[in-house]
Enzyme design. Sequence first.
Site, PDB file in Angstrom:
ATOM      1  N   ASP A 269       1.416  -2.680  -3.427  1.00  0.00           N
ATOM      2  CA  ASP A 269       0.675  -2.438  -4.672  1.00  0.00           C
ATOM      3  C   ASP A 269      -0.645  -3.200  -4.657  1.00  0.00           C
ATOM      4  O   ASP A 269      -0.857  -4.116  -3.864  1.00  0.00           O
ATOM      5  CB  ASP A 269       1.540  -2.885  -5.862  1.00  0.00           C
ATOM      6  CG  ASP A 269       1.106  -2.247  -7.164  1.00  0.00           C
ATOM      7  OD1 ASP A 269       0.278  -1.315  -7.130  1.00  0.00           O
ATOM      8  OD2 ASP A 269       1.589  -2.672  -8.229  1.00  0.00           O
TER       9      ASP A 269
ATOM     10  N   HIS B 264       0.580   9.874  -7.517  1.00  0.00           N
ATOM     11  CA  HIS B 264       0.200   8.788  -8.436  1.00  0.00           C
ATOM     12  C   HIS B 264      -1.168   8.204  -8.113  1.00  0.00           C
ATOM     13  O   HIS B 264      -2.011   8.032  -9.009  1.00  0.00           O
ATOM     14  CB  HIS B 264       1.274   7.705  -8.389  1.00  0.00           C
ATOM     15  CG  HIS B 264       0.936   6.469  -9.160  1.00  0.00           C
ATOM     16  ND1 HIS B 264       0.710   6.482 -10.519  1.00  0.00           N
ATOM     17  CD2 HIS B 264       0.772   5.173  -8.760  1.00  0.00           C
ATOM     18  CE1 HIS B 264       0.439   5.251 -10.933  1.00  0.00           C
ATOM     19  NE2 HIS B 264       0.454   4.443  -9.888  1.00  0.00           N
TER      20      HIS B 264
END
Length: 491
Positions: A204, A341
């Site tokens: 991330d 995403h």
Amino acid sequence: MSSPSNGADLNNIQGDVLAGLPKKTQTYFFFQIDTFRIPDFRAQLAKLVPLVTTTAQVMSDKDKIAQNKKAAANGKTAPRLLTLSGVNIVFSRKGLVQLGIKESIGDSAFDNGMLLDAQNLGDKGTTSSSGTFDPDWIPAFKSDIHGMILVSGDSHATVAATLAKIEDIFAVGTYNATMYEMLRIVGDVRPGQFSGHEHFGFLDGISQPAIESVDKHPNPGQETVDQGIFLMGRKGDGVASRPPWALDGSLLAFRYLFQLVPEFDTFLKQNPVGGLDLPPAQGSELLGARLIGRWKSGAPIDNFPTHDDPEVGADPQKNNDFQYDHPGDRLTQTRCPFAAHTRKTYPRADLEKATPPINIDNRRILRRGIQFGPEVSTVEAASGKTHFARGLLFAAYQSSITNGFQFIQQSWANSTTFPFGKPVTPGFDPIIGQTNSDGPRTMSGTNPNSQTNELDLSTEWVVPKGGEYFFVPSLAVLKEVLAHVGPQAKI
């Protein structure tokens, strides 16, 4: 205070905004200010200011961390963990009003608060006969939260010691307290090999923008944007008129996001991408990558559409160097689904190379969140059901919530037709895309050989349980406005 005609003074900016507080753990301390003790709160706030960590201090701390790691590498030993802590403080609109500051900051989302925005964001809830929407949030976030103190550190002990000093300043828990604890949430970086990865398992925080005059050496694929995208009153701030006290401040969107990890893993196992001569396990891994837009290593599927490359995923010089502009990228989902995403939340060439080009600098946000909750247990993994709370303490900074977080969630993630102009309907962002209606939640393009087929995403694996919008004042405003006692406060 510094002049808006010049670049921001990094000693005047709270450290989590532009640089991100170094952390192994963080505690978010949400509070209310005692209505009858506001002058005392202001006086005590002045005592907190010296503990507030600036961007300049964060950069110094990160230099120390880098030097420590380099010294350890030269000595062929594991680096020791430096004892570091950081403190920032933010205020909601209701908190500013409590302190007598009623002037609008120029952002309707902040002025209204996230509770009133929950339905527009797509959060689940119920609507009363009078038309009032009640989101499925925990009670604390339905109450009047005036502010939040963020404490980061290398360990729980370090954070606890720092937070104890802060609680002592405001006499928290005593008969003469000037603030009351509403909620305390602890986040922790995941352990060992999972460090840097969110709970679904994906690396991330890769595609952060670089900031003009702050990030001097951006990585390939990392676009540099004006300071005003994140700091009010600076070049690039899209709001023409701000109150003087907003200069060098930022706006924080905080979300308490629970993740249904066992259910997500079960979905991948039950729906492997077929027709590519892949074993089921690899088909499931490919599905996860196509939902996210990256492999778990961080390697982008736009560059690696059929297989992972962990070396690229771990290399900041390579893992963000793509634009969705390979031949056919903008009209086919062969490499990356339109609704993946990472593509939904940062569409790159889908807009920047459209005709005419659409500049999306004002949609950029700085993400500074941290994971919370334990690793998936053997019982959860075996049953495919979540038993223990875990997820992400999502924190994103911007100068405009309406242009940043709110727009990304409402107009991109939740919009089935975005990115626009595609030959098939993209569908929802499979990770954060929400609908609080009874309609289906689907996306196309999960199988590169059947790009028009829609995959049913009836389970929402990310579940919001609260949040709030906050103002992040500069150090000068903390000292001269918010902590000022008496009639001469510089509002």
